[in-house]
Write a protein that holds these residues in place. Sequence first.
Motif, PDB file in Angstrom:
ATOM      1  N   SER B 144       1.150  -1.195   0.052  1.00 36.63           N
ATOM      2  CA  SER B 144      -0.038  -0.255   0.126  1.00 36.63           C
ATOM      3  C   SER B 144       1.447   1.201   0.254  1.00 36.63           C
ATOM      4  O   SER B 144       0.806   1.943  -1.021  1.00 36.63           O
ATOM      5  CB  SER B 144      -0.864  -0.235   0.980  1.00 36.63           C
ATOM      6  OG  SER B 144      -1.738   1.260   1.423  1.00 36.63           O
ATOM      7  N   PHE B 145       2.182   1.029   0.678  1.00 32.32           N
ATOM      8  CA  PHE B 145       2.890   2.382   1.075  1.00 32.32           C
ATOM      9  C   PHE B 145       4.051   2.697  -0.402  1.00 32.32           C
ATOM     10  O   PHE B 145       3.660   4.380  -0.629  1.00 32.32           O
ATOM     11  CB  PHE B 145       3.539   2.676   1.959  1.00 32.32           C
ATOM     12  CG  PHE B 145       5.348   3.808   2.379  1.00 32.32           C
ATOM     13  CD1 PHE B 145       4.154   4.799   3.078  1.00 32.32           C
ATOM     14  CD2 PHE B 145       5.573   3.241   1.829  1.00 32.32           C
ATOM     15  CE1 PHE B 145       5.270   5.722   3.379  1.00 32.32           C
ATOM     16  CE2 PHE B 145       7.053   4.606   2.298  1.00 32.32           C
ATOM     17  CZ  PHE B 145       6.411   5.249   2.855  1.00 32.32           C
ATOM     18  N   VAL B 146       4.408   1.453  -0.953  1.00 36.33           N
ATOM     19  CA  VAL B 146       4.873   1.982  -1.892  1.00 36.33           C
ATOM     20  C   VAL B 146       4.001   2.326  -2.845  1.00 36.33           C
ATOM     21  O   VAL B 146       4.050   3.245  -3.758  1.00 36.33           O
ATOM     22  CB  VAL B 146       5.218   0.610  -2.854  1.00 36.33           C
ATOM     23  CG1 VAL B 146       5.678   0.545  -4.490  1.00 36.33           C
ATOM     24  CG2 VAL B 146       6.529  -0.170  -1.961  1.00 36.33           C
ATOM     25  N   ALA B 147       2.693   2.003  -3.598  1.00 33.07           N
ATOM     26  CA  ALA B 147       1.349   2.143  -4.631  1.00 33.07           C
ATOM     27  C   ALA B 147       0.892   3.792  -3.916  1.00 33.07           C
ATOM     28  O   ALA B 147       1.527   4.462  -5.111  1.00 33.07           O
ATOM     29  CB  ALA B 147       0.134   1.678  -4.082  1.00 33.07           C
ATOM     30  N   ALA B 148       1.154   3.912  -2.820  1.00 35.16           N
ATOM     31  CA  ALA B 148       0.863   5.526  -2.192  1.00 35.16           C
ATOM     32  C   ALA B 148       1.861   6.663  -2.728  1.00 35.16           C
ATOM     33  O   ALA B 148       1.217   7.156  -3.022  1.00 35.16           O
ATOM     34  CB  ALA B 148       0.247   5.589  -1.312  1.00 35.16           C
ATOM     35  N   VAL B 149       2.981   5.742  -2.358  1.00 38.20           N
ATOM     36  CA  VAL B 149       3.650   6.570  -3.018  1.00 38.20           C
ATOM     37  C   VAL B 149       4.870   7.132  -4.527  1.00 38.20           C
ATOM     38  O   VAL B 149       4.349   8.060  -4.772  1.00 38.20           O
ATOM     39  CB  VAL B 149       5.600   6.417  -2.353  1.00 38.20           C
ATOM     40  CG1 VAL B 149       6.849   7.457  -2.153  1.00 38.20           C
ATOM     41  CG2 VAL B 149       5.187   6.490  -0.552  1.00 38.20           C
ATOM     42  N   SER B 150       4.326   6.502  -4.842  1.00 36.63           N
ATOM     43  CA  SER B 150       4.033   5.790  -6.667  1.00 36.63           C
ATOM     44  C   SER B 150       3.039   6.434  -7.165  1.00 36.63           C
ATOM     45  O   SER B 150       3.556   7.375  -8.187  1.00 36.63           O
ATOM     46  CB  SER B 150       4.538   4.803  -7.055  1.00 36.63           C
ATOM     47  OG  SER B 150       3.524   3.630  -6.776  1.00 36.63           O
ATOM     48  N   PHE B 151       2.720   6.824  -6.848  1.00 36.47           N
ATOM     49  CA  PHE B 151       0.682   7.451  -6.658  1.00 36.47           C
ATOM     50  C   PHE B 151       1.061   8.644  -7.150  1.00 36.47           C
ATOM     51  O   PHE B 151       0.240   9.823  -7.566  1.00 36.47           O
ATOM     52  CB  PHE B 151      -0.348   6.933  -6.751  1.00 36.47           C
ATOM     53  CG  PHE B 151      -1.566   7.657  -6.983  1.00 36.47           C
ATOM     54  CD1 PHE B 151      -2.246   7.131  -8.212  1.00 36.47           C
ATOM     55  CD2 PHE B 151      -2.887   8.390  -6.479  1.00 36.47           C
ATOM     56  CE1 PHE B 151      -2.812   7.563  -8.675  1.00 36.47           C
ATOM     57  CE2 PHE B 151      -3.789   9.109  -7.275  1.00 36.47           C
ATOM     58  CZ  PHE B 151      -3.827   8.879  -7.902  1.00 36.47           C
ATOM     59  N   ALA B 152       1.582   9.061  -5.953  1.00 35.00           N
ATOM     60  CA  ALA B 152       1.716  10.661  -5.746  1.00 35.00           C
ATOM     61  C   ALA B 152       2.818  11.760  -6.236  1.00 35.00           C
ATOM     62  O   ALA B 152       2.280  12.158  -6.450  1.00 35.00           O
ATOM     63  CB  ALA B 152       1.907  10.743  -3.752  1.00 35.00           C
ATOM     64  N   PHE B 153       3.748  10.812  -6.660  1.00 33.50           N
ATOM     65  CA  PHE B 153       4.618  10.723  -7.427  1.00 33.50           C
ATOM     66  C   PHE B 153       3.886  11.410  -8.794  1.00 33.50           C
ATOM     67  O   PHE B 153       3.961  12.367  -9.364  1.00 33.50           O
ATOM     68  CB  PHE B 153       5.424  10.140  -7.282  1.00 33.50           C
ATOM     69  CG  PHE B 153       7.501  10.778  -8.602  1.00 33.50           C
ATOM     70  CD1 PHE B 153       7.721  11.569  -8.491  1.00 33.50           C
ATOM     71  CD2 PHE B 153       7.022   9.897  -9.185  1.00 33.50           C
ATOM     72  CE1 PHE B 153       8.488  11.887  -8.850  1.00 33.50           C
ATOM     73  CE2 PHE B 153       8.349   9.572 -10.646  1.00 33.50           C
ATOM     74  CZ  PHE B 153       8.620  11.036  -9.845  1.00 33.50           C
ATOM     75  N   MET B 154       3.712  10.245  -9.357  1.00 29.16           N
ATOM     76  CA  MET B 154       2.563  10.217 -10.373  1.00 29.16           C
ATOM     77  C   MET B 154       1.700  11.252 -11.181  1.00 29.16           C
ATOM     78  O   MET B 154       1.817  11.984 -11.482  1.00 29.16           O
ATOM     79  CB  MET B 154       2.538   8.957 -11.084  1.00 29.16           C
ATOM     80  CG  MET B 154       1.735   8.890 -12.769  1.00 29.16           C
ATOM     81  SD  MET B 154       1.506   7.318 -12.694  1.00 29.16           S
ATOM     82  CE  MET B 154      -0.301   7.293 -12.157  1.00 29.16           C
TER      83      MET B 154
END
Lengths: 71, 629
Positions: B144-154
Amino acid sequence: MHSSGISIWFFNGILLTVYGVLVLAYGIFELATHQTANVVLANLHAPVWWGAILLVLGLFYSVRFRPSRTK
Amino acid sequence: MIAAAIGLPALSAPAALAMMDSPSLAHLGLLDIAVIAIYFVMVIWIGFYLKGQSNTSEEFFMAGREMTAWIAGLSFVSANLGSLELMGWAGSSYQYGILAAHWYWIGAIPAMLFLGMVMMPFYYVCKTHSVPGYLKLRYGQGSSFVAAVSFAFMTVLMSGVNMFAMAEVMKIVLGWDLNFSIIVSSLAVAAYVALGGLRSAIFNEVLQFVLIWGGAMLVPILGLVETGGWEGFKARLAHNIATGDVPVGDYTHMWRSMGHFADNPMGIHWTGILFGLGFAISFGYWTTDFLVVQRVLAANSLRSARLAPVIGSFFKMAVPFIVILPGLLGLVVLTNSNGSHMQLVGENVVKVCARSASGGPADSAACSAALATTSVLPATRAAVLAGTGDVQLHSYNEVLPLMMVRYLGPGLLGLGITALIAGFMSGMAGNVSAFTAIFTYDIYQPHIVKNARDDHYVLVGRIVTIVGVVISIGAAYLVMNAAGIMDYVQALFSFFISPLLGVVLLGMFWKRATKAGGFWGLLCGTLTSIALWAWVKADPTALRFVAISPDAKDMAENMYRALWSVITSVGVNVIVSLFTKPKPLSELASVVYGVTPLPTEEPVPFYKNEWTWTAIAVVLFAALNIYFW
C-alpha cells in the motif's frame, strides 16, 4: 446530485444559457450588419444556430433543475 | 523563474526562443474574453458554494459518496479528458491517422466495462477510500505504501504536464505568457479543490465535460461540411497523398496495417496494441489509477458505481469525434497564408527553425537538416528557409487550435478556448484531488499522525491541495525540457500503473496471494519497467529486445514495456506467494472474489440494468472497430 442543494445540472444550465445568449446575440449582430468574421464557412452563420442550441439546452437544464424544484 | 527557484532545469534557450518568436494564432475580442472570464467566475463560485458541504473527511475526500451514476460517469471520463486528450491526440491523429483512436477504443472501453462489471463490487463493498487503501486491506501496509508513494509522485507530475500543456496552448493561440497561464490556472484549481474537495472537483469536471463538447464539437462538424462528409474527406486525403502534400500511409483504417511493425507509422504490431495497450496499459489505468477510480468510489450505491464506468464508456467512444477527427481533417483543410497546403512537423523542427530578427531561421543549416528529416515539400522548405512570412511552421500538437482558428469566429473561439482550458483544468484538478486523498489517507494518516480528529485530516487535505498545486507548478517547468509530452506520460504509465494492475488483479481473484507476494510483485514490476526504459535510453538498439522487433518505434516500446512489467509483477507475486503463508480466509472477506458476499440489488427494468448497457457498449465497440478495420 440533489442532496447538496443546488444540482450540478442547474450550474450547467446557467452557464450554457449565458453562453447561448452571448453567441446567439453576436450571430444576430453578424446577420443584421453583414459584418461576418474572417473564418472559413462564415456563410453558414454558425454563431446563430450553435448559440441557439446552447441557449435551448441551457434553459432546459436551468428550469428542469432549478433549486426550488430539486430541494 | 520558479523552476530555477526550486532547483529544476530552466526553459532551454532554443525552446524559449521558439516560443517568444512565434506570433500567436488568434487574437481574442471582448466577447471571447468575457466567455473565458465567465467560466472562471463559475468554477470559483462552485468552489465557494460547496465549501460548506465539505466539512468531514468523507465529504472532502469522497464527496460524501452521494454521486449519481451519471455524475460519477461523466466525472470519470472528464478527469481523463485533459491536455493529452485534446491537443496531444489531435496531433497524433494528424501524424499517425486514425490509429490514434486505438487509445479511445481498445485502449479504454474493455477496461472500463471490466471495472464496472467485475471489479467495482470489490472496491465498493470493502468501502476503501483509495486503491492503495484496497491494497492495505488485501496485502497489508508495505505494498500500500509503495503504491501510495508512486501514485502521489505520478499525479503531481501529471498535473504539471497538464499545466504546461495549457500554458503552451495559451502561448501558441493567444500569445499569453507561459508563467501567467500557469499561475492563473493553478490558482483557480487550488481554490476550488481546496474549498470544496472532491465534490467541487467532480462538479467542475461535469461542467467542464459539457463545455468541452459545447466548445469543441463545432470544429469537426464544420470540417466535415467543408470536406463534403467522411467520403469527401477520404477523397481529398487520397488526392493530397497523390500530390505529396501528405506522407503516404493508411490514415483511415485501424487494424489493417498492424500485421508488421514496419507497416504502420507508429511502428506497432497488433499484439502490442491488443495485449500492451488493450490490457497492460488500459486495464492498469482505468481499473487501478485512483485518479479515475476515485470518481466511481464517490457513487451513491453499488449499482451507480457499476453503471458509472459503463455510462463513461459511451462518451469515451464518442470523444474521437472531437479529438481524432479534427486532427484528420487538418490533413486536408489547413492552408498557409499564401494558399498552399500547410504541413505540420514535430516540435523539434519548429524549435530549430524558429525565426530570427532577420526573418529566416536563426540557424539555417540546422533548420535545413531538420526539415530534411520531414516530408515537407521543397517549396515549403524553401519558404521557411527564406523566411518569407507566408509559410509558418507549426507542430502537430497545434492542429486543434489551428482548426479552431479556421472555423470559429468571435464568441465561438472564446468557447473553444474555454473548452481547452476546461479540459486542462479538469486534468489538473483530477490529479490534485487524487493526490490529496492518497497523501492524507495512505501516507499521512497511517505513518505520520495516526489518531487525530476528523477535522484535522480535512485541514491537512486543504493544505495538501495547495502543496500539490505548488509541486505541480514545479513539475510544469520540468516538463518544458522533456522531449515530448506523450512519451513522458507513456513512460510514467508503464512505471507505476501496469505493475499495480498485476498486484490488484491477483489480489482480487486469487485467495492464495500473500502480503509478501504483493509487495515484491509491485516492487519488481516497477523496477522492471524503469530498468527497461533506462536500458533503451542508454542503448537505443535494445528496443529490438524490449519490443521484440528491430522495426519497433517508441509507442511500441511503451506498450511492450508495460506488458513485461505486468508479467513480472504477476510472476513474482505468484512465486513469492507460493512460498509464503497466506492470510486466513476470514481476513479476506469483502476484498477477494469467492469469499466476498455481494449485496443483492433490487430488480430494475431492463433499460436501467447495468448489464443491458454493458452489452450495448460491447456491440457498439465491436461495430466501430469493424467499420474502421
